[in-house]
Design a protein around this motif. Structure first.
Motif, PDB file in Angstrom:
ATOM      1  N   VAL A  41       0.877  -1.168   0.000  1.00 35.87           N
ATOM      2  CA  VAL A  41       0.000   0.000   0.000  1.00 35.87           C
ATOM      3  C   VAL A  41       0.908   1.210   0.000  1.00 35.87           C
ATOM      4  O   VAL A  41       1.804   1.313   0.837  1.00 35.87           O
ATOM      5  CB  VAL A  41      -0.909   0.011   1.258  1.00 35.87           C
ATOM      6  CG1 VAL A  41      -1.762   1.270   1.292  1.00 35.87           C
ATOM      7  CG2 VAL A  41      -1.761  -1.235   1.312  1.00 35.87           C
ATOM      8  N   ARG A  42       0.694   2.099  -0.936  1.00 38.91           N
ATOM      9  CA  ARG A  42       1.493   3.322  -0.986  1.00 38.91           C
ATOM     10  C   ARG A  42       0.643   4.468  -0.429  1.00 38.91           C
ATOM     11  O   ARG A  42      -0.470   4.700  -0.877  1.00 38.91           O
ATOM     12  CB  ARG A  42       1.929   3.619  -2.406  1.00 38.91           C
ATOM     13  CG  ARG A  42       2.873   2.558  -2.942  1.00 38.91           C
ATOM     14  CD  ARG A  42       3.562   3.009  -4.199  1.00 38.91           C
ATOM     15  NE  ARG A  42       4.338   1.919  -4.759  1.00 38.91           N
ATOM     16  CZ  ARG A  42       5.597   1.663  -4.461  1.00 38.91           C
ATOM     17  NH1 ARG A  42       6.233   2.429  -3.596  1.00 38.91           N
ATOM     18  NH2 ARG A  42       6.244   0.652  -5.016  1.00 38.91           N
ATOM     19  N   VAL A  43       1.215   5.131   0.556  1.00 36.88           N
ATOM     20  CA  VAL A  43       0.574   6.292   1.171  1.00 36.88           C
ATOM     21  C   VAL A  43       1.524   7.449   0.931  1.00 36.88           C
ATOM     22  O   VAL A  43       2.496   7.631   1.659  1.00 36.88           O
ATOM     23  CB  VAL A  43       0.337   6.075   2.687  1.00 36.88           C
ATOM     24  CG1 VAL A  43      -0.389   7.272   3.277  1.00 36.88           C
ATOM     25  CG2 VAL A  43      -0.415   4.782   2.935  1.00 36.88           C
ATOM     26  N   GLY A  44       1.270   8.175  -0.151  1.00 40.74           N
ATOM     27  CA  GLY A  44       2.241   9.177  -0.574  1.00 40.74           C
ATOM     28  C   GLY A  44       3.509   8.452  -0.991  1.00 40.74           C
ATOM     29  O   GLY A  44       3.470   7.523  -1.791  1.00 40.74           O
ATOM     30  N   ARG A  45       4.628   8.812  -0.390  1.00 42.26           N
ATOM     31  CA  ARG A  45       5.892   8.131  -0.681  1.00 42.26           C
ATOM     32  C   ARG A  45       6.140   6.947   0.245  1.00 42.26           C
ATOM     33  O   ARG A  45       7.039   6.148   0.012  1.00 42.26           O
ATOM     34  CB  ARG A  45       7.049   9.130  -0.563  1.00 42.26           C
ATOM     35  CG  ARG A  45       6.974  10.193  -1.662  1.00 42.26           C
ATOM     36  CD  ARG A  45       8.122  11.157  -1.580  1.00 42.26           C
ATOM     37  NE  ARG A  45       9.370  10.446  -1.840  1.00 42.26           N
ATOM     38  CZ  ARG A  45      10.569  10.972  -1.702  1.00 42.26           C
ATOM     39  NH1 ARG A  45      10.684  12.211  -1.289  1.00 42.26           N
ATOM     40  NH2 ARG A  45      11.645  10.276  -1.953  1.00 42.26           N
ATOM     41  N   ALA A  46       5.352   6.852   1.294  1.00 40.95           N
ATOM     42  CA  ALA A  46       5.523   5.760   2.254  1.00 40.95           C
ATOM     43  C   ALA A  46       4.968   4.460   1.678  1.00 40.95           C
ATOM     44  O   ALA A  46       3.972   4.461   0.946  1.00 40.95           O
ATOM     45  CB  ALA A  46       4.804   6.094   3.554  1.00 40.95           C
ATOM     46  N   VAL A  47       5.628   3.362   2.010  1.00 38.20           N
ATOM     47  CA  VAL A  47       5.198   2.039   1.569  1.00 38.20           C
ATOM     48  C   VAL A  47       4.866   1.230   2.813  1.00 38.20           C
ATOM     49  O   VAL A  47       5.650   1.163   3.754  1.00 38.20           O
ATOM     50  CB  VAL A  47       6.310   1.334   0.760  1.00 38.20           C
ATOM     51  CG1 VAL A  47       5.906  -0.078   0.403  1.00 38.20           C
ATOM     52  CG2 VAL A  47       6.651   2.127  -0.482  1.00 38.20           C
ATOM     53  N   ARG A  48       3.695   0.615   2.808  1.00 38.82           N
ATOM     54  CA  ARG A  48       3.272  -0.233   3.915  1.00 38.82           C
ATOM     55  C   ARG A  48       2.811  -1.567   3.367  1.00 38.82           C
ATOM     56  O   ARG A  48       2.386  -1.678   2.215  1.00 38.82           O
ATOM     57  CB  ARG A  48       2.120   0.412   4.698  1.00 38.82           C
ATOM     58  CG  ARG A  48       2.478   1.749   5.337  1.00 38.82           C
ATOM     59  CD  ARG A  48       3.494   1.576   6.465  1.00 38.82           C
ATOM     60  NE  ARG A  48       3.806   2.825   7.125  1.00 38.82           N
ATOM     61  CZ  ARG A  48       4.868   3.572   6.849  1.00 38.82           C
ATOM     62  NH1 ARG A  48       5.705   3.197   5.910  1.00 38.82           N
ATOM     63  NH2 ARG A  48       5.093   4.674   7.513  1.00 38.82           N
ATOM     64  N   ILE A  49       2.880  -2.593   4.213  1.00 41.19           N
ATOM     65  CA  ILE A  49       2.489  -3.942   3.836  1.00 41.19           C
ATOM     66  C   ILE A  49       1.440  -4.400   4.839  1.00 41.19           C
ATOM     67  O   ILE A  49       1.644  -4.282   6.050  1.00 41.19           O
ATOM     68  CB  ILE A  49       3.716  -4.887   3.860  1.00 41.19           C
ATOM     69  CG1 ILE A  49       4.792  -4.362   2.909  1.00 41.19           C
ATOM     70  CG2 ILE A  49       3.307  -6.312   3.513  1.00 41.19           C
ATOM     71  CD1 ILE A  49       6.147  -5.008   3.095  1.00 41.19           C
ATOM     72  N   SER A  50       0.342  -4.940   4.334  1.00 38.58           N
ATOM     73  CA  SER A  50      -0.693  -5.429   5.251  1.00 38.58           C
ATOM     74  C   SER A  50      -0.252  -6.759   5.843  1.00 38.58           C
ATOM     75  O   SER A  50       0.506  -7.518   5.224  1.00 38.58           O
ATOM     76  CB  SER A  50      -2.034  -5.591   4.528  1.00 38.58           C
ATOM     77  OG  SER A  50      -2.003  -6.701   3.660  1.00 38.58           O
ATOM     78  N   GLU A  51      -0.736  -7.032   7.032  1.00 35.90           N
ATOM     79  CA  GLU A  51      -0.436  -8.312   7.687  1.00 35.90           C
ATOM     80  C   GLU A  51      -0.899  -9.472   6.803  1.00 35.90           C
ATOM     81  O   GLU A  51      -0.215 -10.473   6.662  1.00 35.90           O
ATOM     82  CB  GLU A  51      -1.123  -8.383   9.049  1.00 35.90           C
ATOM     83  CG  GLU A  51      -0.541  -7.456  10.089  1.00 35.90           C
ATOM     84  CD  GLU A  51       0.765  -7.971  10.677  1.00 35.90           C
ATOM     85  OE1 GLU A  51       1.088  -9.156  10.511  1.00 35.90           O
ATOM     86  OE2 GLU A  51       1.459  -7.165  11.314  1.00 35.90           O
ATOM     87  N   THR A  52      -2.066  -9.303   6.184  1.00 35.11           N
ATOM     88  CA  THR A  52      -2.612 -10.343   5.316  1.00 35.11           C
ATOM     89  C   THR A  52      -1.705 -10.597   4.120  1.00 35.11           C
ATOM     90  O   THR A  52      -1.443 -11.748   3.760  1.00 35.11           O
ATOM     91  CB  THR A  52      -4.021  -9.944   4.828  1.00 35.11           C
ATOM     92  OG1 THR A  52      -4.835  -9.670   5.958  1.00 35.11           O
ATOM     93  CG2 THR A  52      -4.644 -11.029   3.988  1.00 35.11           C
TER      94      THR A  52
END
Length: 69
Positions: A41-52
């Protein structure tokens, strides 16, 4: 369109995902860049990964033992 449950999942950082997988943060970033079955998941320049997504990645890359029986 994401489901309601997908919207409320826990998102973790690349650093946290790397720690859970026991690899370097650069390795996870390389997998993301190469699109190696790791949804992000990209939130602006930040990258996140869901637990799923992380659990699915682990499951899809788990190699079962051989049955030599």
């Amino acid at each position: 369109m994401p489901t309601q449950s997908a919207i409320h999942q826990q998102l973790i950082t690349v650093k946290a995902a790397a720690a859970r997988l026991g690899v370097a943060e650069a390795t996870v970033r390389m997998w993301i860049w190469q699109r190696k079955n790791l949804e992000v998941v990209r939130v602006g320049r930040a990258v996140r990964i869901s637990e799923t997504a992380l659990e699915r990645f682990i499951s899809e890359n788990t190699i079962p033992p051989r049955d030599d029986g």
